[in-house]
Design a protein around this motif. Sequence first.
Motif, PDB file in Angstrom:
ATOM      1  N   ASP A   1      67.105  57.439  22.774  1.00  0.00           N
ATOM      2  CA  ASP A   1      66.280  58.629  22.643  1.00  0.00           C
ATOM      3  C   ASP A   1      65.539  58.516  21.311  1.00  0.00           C
ATOM      4  OD1 ASP A   1      65.255  61.195  23.122  1.00  0.00           O
ATOM      5  OD2 ASP A   1      66.853  62.103  21.921  1.00  0.00           O
TER       6      ASP A   1
ATOM      7  N   GLY B   1      63.739  56.787  26.021  1.00  0.00           N
ATOM      8  CA  GLY B   1      63.119  58.096  26.236  1.00  0.00           C
ATOM      9  C   GLY B   1      62.223  58.424  25.057  1.00  0.00           C
TER      10      GLY B   1
ATOM     11  N   ASP C   1      60.796  61.625  27.310  1.00  0.00           N
ATOM     12  CA  ASP C   1      62.165  62.030  26.953  1.00  0.00           C
ATOM     13  C   ASP C   1      62.750  63.125  27.866  1.00  0.00           C
ATOM     14  OD1 ASP C   1      60.430  63.954  25.909  1.00  0.00           O
ATOM     15  OD2 ASP C   1      61.459  64.106  23.970  1.00  0.00           O
TER      16      ASP C   1
ATOM     17  N   SER D   1      63.664  61.721  31.108  1.00  0.00           N
ATOM     18  CA  SER D   1      64.943  61.012  30.968  1.00  0.00           C
ATOM     19  C   SER D   1      66.106  61.995  31.129  1.00  0.00           C
ATOM     20  CB  SER D   1      65.048  60.322  29.598  1.00  0.00           C
ATOM     21  OG  SER D   1      64.004  59.402  29.415  1.00  0.00           O
TER      22      SER D   1
ATOM     23  N   GLY E   1      69.689  62.623  27.711  1.00  0.00           N
ATOM     24  CA  GLY E   1      68.530  61.759  27.521  1.00  0.00           C
ATOM     25  C   GLY E   1      68.887  60.277  27.506  1.00  0.00           C
ATOM     26  N   VAL E   2      69.920  59.895  26.768  1.00  0.00           N
ATOM     27  CA  VAL E   2      70.277  58.461  26.698  1.00  0.00           C
ATOM     28  C   VAL E   2      70.865  57.986  28.029  1.00  0.00           C
ATOM     29  CG1 VAL E   2      70.522  58.287  24.184  1.00  0.00           C
ATOM     30  CG2 VAL E   2      72.507  58.964  25.544  1.00  0.00           C
TER      31      VAL E   2
ATOM     32  N   ALA F   1      67.869  57.680  30.398  1.00  0.00           N
ATOM     33  CA  ALA F   1      67.013  56.532  30.052  1.00  0.00           C
ATOM     34  C   ALA F   1      67.674  55.227  30.495  1.00  0.00           C
ATOM     35  CB  ALA F   1      66.726  56.520  28.552  1.00  0.00           C
TER      36      ALA F   1
END
Length: 332
Positions: free
Chosen positions: A13, A76, A120, A123, A314-315, A318
């Motif tokens: 992120d 992201g 982001d 994601s 988010g991570v 992604a």
Amino acid sequence: MNGLPMKRYIGCDLGGTNLRAAIVDIETGAVLHHSNIPTLAREGHEAVMQRMADLFVQIVQTARLQMDDIGGIGIGVPGVLDLKKGETLFLPNLPGTWPHVPLRDTISNLTGLPVAILNDVRSITYGEWKFGAGRGVNSVAVFAIGTGVGGGLVINGQLYLGAGGIAGELGHMVIDYNGPRCGCGNYGCLEVYASGPAIAAMGMKAVAQGLTTKIGDLCEYDLNRITPELIARAAETDDPIAMDIYEKAGFYLGVAASSICASIGPRRIVVTGGVAHVGRLLLEPMERTVRERVHVMPVEQVEIVQGQLGGDAGVIGAAYWAASRLGQQTRS
Ligand SMILES: [Zn+2]
């Protein structure tokens, strides 16, 4: 390569303040290792991309893995991207705004791993859909409420990206066409009414007007200290002004969600982002508005829920995006 399907991907992120990276098991969505460093965005995009690549190499070493154990990297990015070219086009919160920066290829060259990039909030949407609050249904709309209002759509089991790969900007649905100018250039967007700063501004106005409200006591009459969290604390003590502010923000979200129900008929609407922590204060008026207003589709089938993955959405999203996008592509 050992011929087994890759199940570990790096999710990243890229934030204006922090760079977060995680090694994610894309079969379960579990975060196996994570690391968080300052972005130091003022040093410029070349320096930031080098820091990102160093962070990825370092997190793999920390996890006692080899680069070969990683299927790829998903990043992201907070802004507008050219997904085909793998470039950033406009990142409003990063100095220099990164026009035509070849983020995908640069990180790929620096790390030797294949890379996929994605907005982001898309994601977050992908992560919540696959492993969080959107699990098990094939159409989901996400509202992410923080400094702005971001969004994302999953339709028929696919992240919906639309023309130019930018669909899902739910914060820029128009609530009032006569409303105030939004940062995007349009007027009266949801973001103008229901973002964190918009909620805080309602609290500031109430205190500045001299209304009797706990918000004033809690901020000790320093308007700069008023945040959505502080207003929520006042609302939890049944302060009518604070409750009314969340009633309004939830109503605006409900108006926007009503349009989403009518247009795509999602099975679930997920509300996430920093402000979503206030929970029922925001979700109750939002849900009530949707139930009252939508008659053109079976609105009782639409669930309105809080996000489940918090800051990891988010991570995770992604990483899963990289896995979906890059597949089992062989590296040289
Ligand atoms: Zn807008």
